[in-house]
Enzyme design. Structure first.
Site, PDB file in Angstrom:
ATOM      1  N   ASP A 131       0.813  -1.226   0.000  1.00 31.85           N
ATOM      2  CA  ASP A 131       0.000   0.000   0.000  1.00 31.85           C
ATOM      3  C   ASP A 131       0.841   1.269   0.000  1.00 31.85           C
ATOM      4  OD1 ASP A 131      -2.455   1.498   0.099  1.00 31.85           O
ATOM      5  OD2 ASP A 131      -1.838   2.039   2.110  1.00 31.85           O
ATOM      6  N   HIS A 160      -9.272   0.971  -0.828  1.00 24.60           N
ATOM      7  CA  HIS A 160      -9.847   2.293  -1.134  1.00 24.60           C
ATOM      8  C   HIS A 160     -10.342   2.463  -2.568  1.00 24.60           C
ATOM      9  CE1 HIS A 160      -5.699   2.688  -2.321  1.00 24.60           C
ATOM     10  NE2 HIS A 160      -5.253   3.068  -1.153  1.00 24.60           N
ATOM     11  N   ASP A 220      -8.080   4.583   5.748  1.00 24.29           N
ATOM     12  CA  ASP A 220      -6.816   4.984   5.118  1.00 24.29           C
ATOM     13  C   ASP A 220      -6.218   6.176   5.880  1.00 24.29           C
ATOM     14  OD1 ASP A 220      -4.609   5.132   3.510  1.00 24.29           O
ATOM     15  OD2 ASP A 220      -5.646   5.939   1.761  1.00 24.29           O
TER      16      ASP A 220
HETATM   17 ZN   LIG Z   1      -3.250   3.216  -0.598  1.00 25.80          ZN
END
Ligand SMILES: [Zn+2]
Length: 456
Positions: free
Chosen positions: A156, A236, A334
């Site tokens: 990520d 996301h 997030d």
């Molecule tokens: Zn991300």
């Protein structure tokens, strides 16, 4: 070990399809019973918590957060990040591995778990990297990451561009029964884009990040999940086409899942033109626009710069549709703290991301529950059943006897204003400062102990 009797609330336990008035008894850190008359069977001297008039649900789980340790403790630490999460109602969080150094080896996993055990009152789970140093070139030691206790792997912040490497990551992850979480971004299409490619990127003269660059990697992940049988989770999700790809793939039985973030299903790229434009257009029907709460911000405000970017009203609606029909089973923040000096620069140079723990639940309640798009059990399942199932947290996300004694107490009707200056996070990069919100966690209970409780 901690024991607690929570009395008088409306208990919502989506995994067990339970929704009704009940007490919850936690003995020695574990759920002992949920029911109407359990107070009589409880130890006489047990501490009690009155939840009268409130919602009592399994401790909320946020599977996508950046706690910035090791290496970036000016932005956040495990102590401050977990304190902010507890205030937001989260009993468990999963920290992302894009730290410095990256969490790509067993030693760093052990370091974080030890520090979290000392400094956090909530559960901190660790996601390991897919590739060494998150460089996308060679695989991280996935087996030893699993042995060290990671609950998932992800690069990520970055996205594995090499399809062959991704295929091998999926094959290893499947052997170790780990989900692979992916930040879906095709670099060749995005290049140096900073906002959604569309009307507002043109008007403001900012470089665009086309939705197709997300959709393409979501499609890639679906094909590779089908090929390998590994569980792939798209992080996301921000575009309408990605939601449709997930919907179709899930119908075919592909082991794929997706998550949505509150900023993506609340805001649109119209915010980049300044608050007046947003409240007149895409923001005019938001609950936050009623009751006197119309905070102001200038155009080019870097607190609206995130990756993936805020997209159009059609994309926002598609995310809500996907959450409502079950295509998207997980909501995550997030949470991405950055220092003021990093965000107080020209739009192009600011880092992507916003803090999210303390506004996540309220924005979700407003956009999904108060707007009558989801029922309360459906919404709570996105924070409990959904993430617990993906991460195989068998003793979390539900209130069956023997489960971990994690609870969140919520007042869904509480109206409040988010004061970003008073946040427990080390960072202040929220676009929701001054917003009038509805719905709030009042207490977060972890293993029968009160990790955080609102005090007036
Ligand atoms: Zn991300």
């Amino acid at each position: 070990m901690n024991s607690l009797l929570v009395t008088g609330g409306r208990v919502i336990d989506p995994s067990n399809r339970f929704d009704g008035p009940a007490d919850v008894l936690i003995l020695d850190g574990k759920i002992k019973a949920v029911g109407a008359n359990i107070a009589a069977d409880s130890p006489r001297d047990i501490p009690k918590f009155s939840a009268s008039g409130k919602i009592v649900c399994p401790g909320l789980i946020d599977l996508h957060a950046h706690l910035r340790e090791p290496g970036q403790s000016a932005k956040e630490t495990i102590a401050t990040g977990s304190a902010a999460a507890a205030r937001g109602g989260f009993a468990s969080v999963v920290c992302m591995p894009n730290t410095s150094p990256a969490i790509d080896n067993a030693g760093t996993v052990a370091l974080i778990r030890e520090r979290a055990a000392r400094e956090s009152k909530i559960n901190v789970f660790v996601a390991g990297a897919i590739s060494r140093n998150i460089a996308g070139e060679e695989l991280a030691p996935i087996g030893s990451l699993k042995s060290a206790g990671v609950v998932a792997i992800t690069d990520d912040g970055h996205c594995v561009q090499n399809n062959e490497l991704m295929r091998r990551a999926l094959e290893y992850a499947r052997m170790f029964d780990l989900p692979v979480m992916d930040h879906c971004q095709d670099y060749s299409l995005v290049t140096d884009g900073v906002v959604h490619e569309g009307y507002w990127s043109t008007v403001l003269g900012l470089r665009g990040w086309p939705a197709a660059a997300e959709d393409m990697i979501v499609a890639r992940n679906i094909l590779l999940a089908e090929l390998t049988g590994a569980r792939v989770h798209c992080q996301h999700i921000s575009s309408a086409a990605s939601v449709q790809l997930l919907r179709d793939a899930k119908k075919r039985g592909v082991p794929i899942s997706g998550e949505a973030c509150p900023h993506h299903f609340t805001l649109t790229d119209a915010v980049l033109g300044g608050s007046d434009r947003f409240w007149e257009t895409d923001g005019k029907d938001l609950m936050a626009s009623r009751g006197g709460g119309r905070p102001r911000w200038p155009s080019y405000d870097t607190n609206f710069k995130m990756n993936p970017p805020l997209r159009t009203a059609e994309d926002r609606e598609a995310l809500i549709e996907g959450l409502a029909d079950g295509t998207i089973e997980i909501i995550a923040s997030d949470h991405a703290p950055h220092c003021d000096y990093e965000k107080e620069v020209e739009f192009d140079y600011a880092p992507f991301g916003i803090v999210g723990f303390e506004t996540e639940l309220a924005l979700s309640l407003m956009q999904l529950y108060h707007s009558k798009r989801l029922t309360l059990p459906e919404l709570i399942s996105k924070f409990t059943t959904g993430p617990a199932r993906l991460l195989r947290l068998r003793d979390k996300g539900h209130l069956s006897a023997g489960a971990d004694g994690d609870l969140t107490i919520i007042d869904v009707d509480r109206e409040w204003v988010f004061d970003v200056g008073a946040s427990a996070s080390k960072s202040r990069n929220s676009p929701f400062g001054g917003w009038h919100l509805k719905g709030k966690a009042l207490a977060t209970i972890v293993n029968g102990a009160i990790a955080w409780q609102e005090r007036d």
